[in-house]
Scaffold this motif. Structure first.
Motif, PDB file in Angstrom:
ATOM      1  N   LEU A 163       5.170  -0.017  -7.168  1.00  0.00           N
ATOM      2  CA  LEU A 163       4.191  -0.477  -7.782  1.00  0.00           C
ATOM      3  C   LEU A 163       4.032   0.957  -8.318  1.00  0.00           C
ATOM      4  N   THR A 164       4.453   2.051  -7.590  1.00  0.00           N
ATOM      5  CA  THR A 164       4.067   4.101  -8.011  1.00  0.00           C
ATOM      6  C   THR A 164       5.536   4.044  -8.424  1.00  0.00           C
ATOM      7  N   SER A 165       6.898   3.497  -8.660  1.00  0.00           N
ATOM      8  CA  SER A 165       8.448   3.956  -9.246  1.00  0.00           C
ATOM      9  C   SER A 165       8.155   4.651 -10.697  1.00  0.00           C
ATOM     10  N   GLU A 190       4.990  14.426  -7.994  1.00  0.00           N
ATOM     11  CA  GLU A 190       3.479  15.206  -8.010  1.00  0.00           C
ATOM     12  C   GLU A 190       2.658  14.698  -7.582  1.00  0.00           C
ATOM     13  N   GLU A 191       2.387  13.205  -8.860  1.00  0.00           N
ATOM     14  CA  GLU A 191       1.651  12.815  -8.416  1.00  0.00           C
ATOM     15  C   GLU A 191       1.341  11.822  -7.442  1.00  0.00           C
ATOM     16  N   LYS A 192       2.398  11.589  -7.053  1.00  0.00           N
ATOM     17  CA  LYS A 192       2.600  10.796  -5.429  1.00  0.00           C
ATOM     18  C   LYS A 192       2.131  11.569  -4.757  1.00  0.00           C
ATOM     19  N   ARG A 193       2.494  12.424  -4.758  1.00  0.00           N
ATOM     20  CA  ARG A 193       2.319  13.755  -3.298  1.00  0.00           C
ATOM     21  C   ARG A 193       0.659  13.602  -3.420  1.00  0.00           C
ATOM     22  N   THR A 194       0.113  14.156  -4.464  1.00  0.00           N
ATOM     23  CA  THR A 194      -1.815  14.223  -4.335  1.00  0.00           C
ATOM     24  C   THR A 194      -2.783  12.685  -4.029  1.00  0.00           C
ATOM     25  N   ILE A 195      -1.805  11.267  -3.722  1.00  0.00           N
ATOM     26  CA  ILE A 195      -2.254  10.568  -4.027  1.00  0.00           C
ATOM     27  C   ILE A 195      -1.954   9.586  -1.777  1.00  0.00           C
TER      28      ILE A 195
END
Length: 173
Positions: free
Chosen positions: A120-122, A127-132
């Motif tokens: 879903l987050t591909s 950086e965006e994935k790290r923040t969540i």
């Protein structure tokens, strides 16, 4: 009274040979399963990934192997040495059931969820994935739990190594 207890402790070993033998059997079982998993995955992927040696998931389950070698060695040593089982066997058995159930239940479901979330987050940046909360590399670890045949493999090797360990150590006291 305290002097009497101290004298009794001085005359007895706090860790007997069976404890050491059981630890050796269990550690060997876990290491064997991890190395076998490493070899199988390296052959399948046609590349060596040293991280597999200390990762979770995959065939065979080293957690199941460790638990079942503990249960098997306790069962055989206690029946051989005393003719009966004591409370430590029951604790090991219950602990093993919980670990094996967790490997096929909660951890397997967590693996499925990680795969879905990674898909879903591909389109997101690392950086965006790290923040969540996706970690330093920007993805969730997917190899967490076990399918039933992976656990069965760990159970098989754990019982087998427990029996072999017992046969090696049974007369070494």
């Amino acid at each position: 009274m305290l002097l009497e207890i101290t004298n009794n402790l001085n005359n007895k070993k706090l860790i007997n040979d069976r404890v050491i033998q059981t630890i050796i059997i269990c550690l060997f079982s876990m290491i064997f399963c991890q190395v076998l998993k490493f070899i199988i995955i390296s052959i399948k992927r046609k590349e060596v990934n040293w991280n597999i040696l200390y990762s979770t998931g995959g065939f065979p389950s080293s957690h199941s192997g460790l638990c079942m070698s503990l249960v098997t060695s306790l069962l055989l040593f206690q029946l051989n040495d005393t003719g009966m089982l004591d409370w430590s066997f029951v604790v090991a058995l219950i602990f093993s059931i919980i670990v094996i159930h967790d490997a096929m239940g909660v951890r397997l479901e967590a693996s499925k969820h990680a795969k879905i979330l990674n898909n879903l987050t591909s389109d997101m940046t690392v950086e965006e994935k790290r923040t969540i909360g996706f970690g330093k590399k920007g993805f969730l670890k997917e190899m967490l739990g076990h399918k039933s045949f992976e656990v069965a493999g760990g159970v098989f090797f754990g019982v087998l190594i427990g029996i072999i360990g017992f046969l090696i150590f049974k007369n070494m006291i």
